[in-house]
Design an enzyme around this catalytic site. Structure first.
Site, PDB file in Angstrom:
ATOM      1  N   ASN A   9      -5.669 -57.035 -15.920  1.00 29.62           N
ATOM      2  CA  ASN A   9      -6.090 -58.869 -15.734  1.00 29.62           C
ATOM      3  C   ASN A   9      -6.430 -59.135 -14.327  1.00 29.62           C
ATOM      4  O   ASN A   9      -6.125 -58.421 -12.851  1.00 29.62           O
ATOM      5  CB  ASN A   9      -4.622 -58.867 -16.364  1.00 29.62           C
ATOM      6  CG  ASN A   9      -3.309 -59.046 -15.688  1.00 29.62           C
ATOM      7  OD1 ASN A   9      -3.425 -58.849 -13.876  1.00 29.62           O
ATOM      8  ND2 ASN A   9      -2.294 -57.443 -16.291  1.00 29.62           N
TER       9      ASN A   9
ATOM     10  N   ASP B 271       0.562 -56.359 -22.244  1.00 30.43           N
ATOM     11  CA  ASP B 271       1.319 -56.459 -23.187  1.00 30.43           C
ATOM     12  C   ASP B 271       1.258 -55.449 -24.366  1.00 30.43           C
ATOM     13  O   ASP B 271       2.178 -54.417 -24.823  1.00 30.43           O
ATOM     14  CB  ASP B 271       1.579 -58.025 -24.343  1.00 30.43           C
ATOM     15  CG  ASP B 271       1.774 -58.939 -23.499  1.00 30.43           C
ATOM     16  OD1 ASP B 271       3.239 -58.200 -22.067  1.00 30.43           O
ATOM     17  OD2 ASP B 271       1.408 -59.822 -22.983  1.00 30.43           O
TER      18      ASP B 271
ATOM     19  N   LYS C 108     -17.029 -41.071 -22.046  1.00 26.41           N
ATOM     20  CA  LYS C 108     -17.271 -42.271 -22.854  1.00 26.41           C
ATOM     21  C   LYS C 108     -17.665 -42.900 -23.871  1.00 26.41           C
ATOM     22  O   LYS C 108     -18.427 -41.793 -24.933  1.00 26.41           O
ATOM     23  CB  LYS C 108     -18.287 -42.472 -21.674  1.00 26.41           C
ATOM     24  CG  LYS C 108     -18.439 -43.558 -21.078  1.00 26.41           C
ATOM     25  CD  LYS C 108     -19.877 -43.801 -19.978  1.00 26.41           C
ATOM     26  CE  LYS C 108     -20.755 -44.945 -20.295  1.00 26.41           C
ATOM     27  NZ  LYS C 108     -21.952 -45.196 -19.371  1.00 26.41           N
TER      28      LYS C 108
ATOM     29  N   PRO D 284       6.208 -51.208 -23.059  1.00 26.33           N
ATOM     30  CA  PRO D 284       7.399 -51.165 -22.782  1.00 26.33           C
ATOM     31  C   PRO D 284       7.140 -52.287 -21.695  1.00 26.33           C
ATOM     32  O   PRO D 284       6.845 -53.256 -21.147  1.00 26.33           O
ATOM     33  CB  PRO D 284       7.533 -49.819 -22.677  1.00 26.33           C
ATOM     34  CG  PRO D 284       6.749 -49.289 -21.736  1.00 26.33           C
ATOM     35  CD  PRO D 284       5.415 -49.594 -22.528  1.00 26.33           C
ATOM     36  N   ASP D 285       9.053 -53.878 -22.286  1.00 24.64           N
ATOM     37  CA  ASP D 285       8.560 -54.222 -21.266  1.00 24.64           C
ATOM     38  C   ASP D 285       9.480 -54.081 -20.731  1.00 24.64           C
ATOM     39  O   ASP D 285      11.314 -53.607 -19.993  1.00 24.64           O
ATOM     40  CB  ASP D 285       9.584 -55.639 -23.364  1.00 24.64           C
ATOM     41  CG  ASP D 285       9.966 -57.050 -22.131  1.00 24.64           C
ATOM     42  OD1 ASP D 285       9.762 -56.443 -19.964  1.00 24.64           O
ATOM     43  OD2 ASP D 285      10.303 -57.874 -22.025  1.00 24.64           O
TER      44      ASP D 285
ATOM     45  N   PHE E 217       9.098 -63.110 -13.590  1.00 25.43           N
ATOM     46  CA  PHE E 217       7.946 -64.042 -13.299  1.00 25.43           C
ATOM     47  C   PHE E 217       7.563 -64.810 -15.253  1.00 25.43           C
ATOM     48  O   PHE E 217       7.378 -64.250 -15.675  1.00 25.43           O
ATOM     49  CB  PHE E 217       7.041 -63.384 -12.060  1.00 25.43           C
ATOM     50  CG  PHE E 217       7.313 -63.820 -10.890  1.00 25.43           C
ATOM     51  CD1 PHE E 217       8.299 -62.836 -10.582  1.00 25.43           C
ATOM     52  CD2 PHE E 217       6.645 -64.758  -9.864  1.00 25.43           C
ATOM     53  CE1 PHE E 217       8.426 -63.816  -9.092  1.00 25.43           C
ATOM     54  CE2 PHE E 217       6.154 -64.757  -8.897  1.00 25.43           C
ATOM     55  CZ  PHE E 217       7.988 -64.111  -7.795  1.00 25.43           C
TER      56      PHE E 217
ATOM     57  N   LYS F 227      11.873 -67.972 -21.209  1.00 25.60           N
ATOM     58  CA  LYS F 227      12.327 -66.896 -20.969  1.00 25.60           C
ATOM     59  C   LYS F 227      12.962 -66.489 -20.383  1.00 25.60           C
ATOM     60  O   LYS F 227      13.721 -64.869 -20.584  1.00 25.60           O
ATOM     61  CB  LYS F 227      10.964 -66.236 -20.205  1.00 25.60           C
ATOM     62  CG  LYS F 227       9.601 -65.084 -20.155  1.00 25.60           C
ATOM     63  CD  LYS F 227       8.744 -65.138 -19.240  1.00 25.60           C
ATOM     64  CE  LYS F 227       8.205 -65.912 -20.178  1.00 25.60           C
ATOM     65  NZ  LYS F 227       6.160 -65.312 -19.775  1.00 25.60           N
TER      66      LYS F 227
ATOM     67  N   LYS G 289      15.775 -62.655 -21.682  1.00 27.73           N
ATOM     68  CA  LYS G 289      15.977 -61.442 -20.924  1.00 27.73           C
ATOM     69  C   LYS G 289      16.480 -61.517 -20.826  1.00 27.73           C
ATOM     70  O   LYS G 289      17.736 -60.158 -20.185  1.00 27.73           O
ATOM     71  CB  LYS G 289      14.490 -61.632 -20.362  1.00 27.73           C
ATOM     72  CG  LYS G 289      13.337 -61.376 -21.176  1.00 27.73           C
ATOM     73  CD  LYS G 289      11.854 -60.511 -20.544  1.00 27.73           C
ATOM     74  CE  LYS G 289      10.696 -60.852 -20.596  1.00 27.73           C
ATOM     75  NZ  LYS G 289       9.991 -60.205 -20.158  1.00 27.73           N
TER      76      LYS G 289
HETATM   77  O1  C5P Z   1       7.327 -61.054 -21.734  1.00 36.18           O
HETATM   78  P1  C5P Z   1       6.394 -61.601 -20.630  1.00 36.18           P
HETATM   79  O2  C5P Z   1       5.492 -61.535 -20.357  1.00 36.18           O
HETATM   80  O3  C5P Z   1       6.322 -62.498 -21.222  1.00 36.18           O
HETATM   81  O4  C5P Z   1       7.270 -61.705 -18.879  1.00 36.18           O
HETATM   82  C1  C5P Z   1       7.148 -62.030 -17.836  1.00 36.18           C
HETATM   83  C2  C5P Z   1       7.685 -61.399 -16.720  1.00 36.18           C
HETATM   84  O5  C5P Z   1       8.410 -59.891 -17.325  1.00 36.18           O
HETATM   85  C3  C5P Z   1       7.281 -61.284 -15.237  1.00 36.18           C
HETATM   86  O6  C5P Z   1       8.545 -60.552 -14.601  1.00 36.18           O
HETATM   87  C4  C5P Z   1       7.128 -59.303 -15.753  1.00 36.18           C
HETATM   88  O7  C5P Z   1       6.419 -58.948 -14.480  1.00 36.18           O
HETATM   89  C5  C5P Z   1       7.495 -59.046 -16.843  1.00 36.18           C
HETATM   90  N1  C5P Z   1       7.446 -57.692 -17.356  1.00 36.18           N
HETATM   91  C6  C5P Z   1       7.633 -56.562 -17.658  1.00 36.18           C
HETATM   92  N2  C5P Z   1       7.391 -55.210 -18.301  1.00 36.18           N
HETATM   93  C7  C5P Z   1       5.719 -56.050 -19.413  1.00 36.18           C
HETATM   94  C8  C5P Z   1       5.652 -56.753 -19.688  1.00 36.18           C
HETATM   95  C9  C5P Z   1       5.986 -58.292 -18.533  1.00 36.18           C
HETATM   96  O8  C5P Z   1       7.992 -56.310 -17.004  1.00 36.18           O
HETATM   97  N3  C5P Z   1       5.663 -54.272 -20.530  1.00 36.18           N
END
Ligand code: C5P
Length: 396
Positions: free
Chosen positions: A210, A279, A289, A305-306, A323, A337, A341
């Site tokens: 991104n 995500d 390739k 993973p989040d 953020f 959010k 979380k």
């Molecule tokens: O869940 P979302 O992407 O909307 O939340 C954004 C926040 O979560 C940001 O602080 C980002 O750095 C963190 N994040 C993370 N791991 C992910 C996705 C988002 O730490 N896989």
């Protein structure tokens, strides 16, 4: 307003080849809004001349204790009256020794003895001079007397040798001085951050990523370090310089970022997730390739993973900051959010206000409501966020 608006700095220069770097530093200080009075020792005059500093600072340059230009004959006192700091660049081995002993036999050493402001010295000398027990004794004495030493660094020296004793670069000294003036609101705190984009490989040459520049996360790492914190920054692929004093861990994918954060998280007081983590990642990474075939292709993606969610759920979780970069409905999404979380603080911004640029406008969402910060440079915004975090930590 610039970094050093309203600050008065006495820039001392002693005799060493690194004296040429003091001219560049004088330029940076003036550009940042500081009033700079330059004092050259007699030996400095063999390396650089007063005309250079007079032209760069727009101020008369001083070197003689008996200078008749000061109407009351008290240059050694008047020059530091109202000064915010004396910064000596370079500080020779001889000068360190003089200050450590409290000697005052020329204008600069007398100013140091008669000062009512902080003194910062940037040592520069041959590595054997630096390692000499006499110099190390002086360094210990200076530290005990509350004098701040900036550097030295290790590296190539003018004499052709390599080792400790090389003076920091002008930009590094500038950054250190700016940091010195920041309030130490996060001293004794440990802060872990993520920053930048992630890169999810598809094959050896392609991937999903991104537009995150990493600038906001790097600015926040710098602001926390300036505020006195011990800072670790886990960064995705960006081309940014590591802020002074920050420990950096480079990663590429979300999985690597996840692992690096888990490795580093223990013992941190604060975790700030600034990274724009992908995500999803491709379910399969091709070893070679991928060749075009002319027919439509479907990518299968797996959730990542989040990282923030996982850290916030740890039994000994640090104070977690998220953020939320949104393109609309900022308040609803960011606050949503924060609650989802279970975070004490979310920094929200509209992507059109910040992504990739040098400025940002953010709103802080915490348990007491929303707190907009004025639009400013990313570093100023970062300092505002760090101050808010420090305030919330104090209330805990
Ligand atoms: O869940 P979302 O992407 O909307 O939340 C954004 C926040 O979560 C940001 O602080 C980002 O750095 C963190 N994040 C993370 N791991 C992910 C996705 C988002 O730490 N896989």
């Amino acid at each position: 307003m610039t970094e050093l608006t309203g600050k008065r700095v006495v820039l001392g220069v002693t005799g060493g080849i690194a004296a040429y770097k003091a001219a560049e530093l004088a330029r940076l200080l003036v550009k940042a809004g500081a009033h700079v009075d330059t004092v050259l020792t007699e030996a400095a005059g063999h390396f650089v001349g007063p005309a250079t500093f007079q032209a760069l600072t727009g101020q008369p340059v001083w070197s003689d204790l008996w200078d008749q230009r000061m109407p009351n004959g008290m240059a050694h006192i008047d020059l530091t009256r109202g000064a915010d700091a004396i910064l000596v660049v370079p500080a020779s081995a001889d000068f360190l020794s003089k200050v450590a002993q409290g000697r005052a036999d020329d204008l600069l050493s007398t100013l140091c003895l008669a000062r009512g402001c902080p003194l910062l010295l940037a040592p520069a000398m041959n590595r054997q001079m630096w390692e000499n027990p006499a110099t190390q004794r002086n360094v210990a004495q200076l530290a005990a007397d509350g004098v701040t030493l900036l550097g030295p660094a290790s590296g190539e020296q003018a004499c052709g040798e390599s080792g400790l004793g090389r003076m920091l670069e002008a930009e590094e000294l500038f950054e250190d001085l700016v940091a010195f003036f920041q309030p130490k609101i996060l001293s004794h705190k440990r802060v872990l951050l993520t920053a930048g984009p992630t890169f999810e490989a598809l094959d050896p040459v392609r991937g999903l990523t991104n537009f995150s520049s990493g600038k906001m996360g790097f600015a926040l790492a710098r602001a926390c370090a300036e505020a006195g914190a011990t800072v670790t920054l886990v960064s995705g692929p960006v081309s940014l310089a590591t802020p002074r004093g920050v420990t950096r861990v480079d990663v590429r994918s979300a999985a690597e970022m996840h692992q690096a954060v888990l490795n580093a998280v223990d013992g941190n007081d604060v975790f700030i997730a600034v990274a724009a983590v992908a995500d999803y990642r491709p379910a399969q990474v091709a070893d070679h390739k991928i060749k075009k075939s002319g027919t439509p292709m479907t990518l299968e993606l797996q959730p990542n993973p989040d990282i923030l969610g996982e850290v916030a759920g740890l039994p000994q979780a640090p104070f977690c900051v998220g953020f939320a970069a949104e393109s609309q409905n900022l308040a609803a999404y960011a606050e949503g959010k924060r609650r989802a979380k279970k975070l004490p603080l979310v920094v929200g911004n509209l992507v059109q206000d910040g992504l990739g640029g040098d400025r940002n406008a953010v709103v802080l969402f915490d348990t007491t409501g929303s707190h907009p910060l004025p639009p400013a440079s990313k570093l100023e915004v970062a300092r505002g966020i760090a101050a808010h975090i420090a305030g919330l930590l104090e209330q805990r």
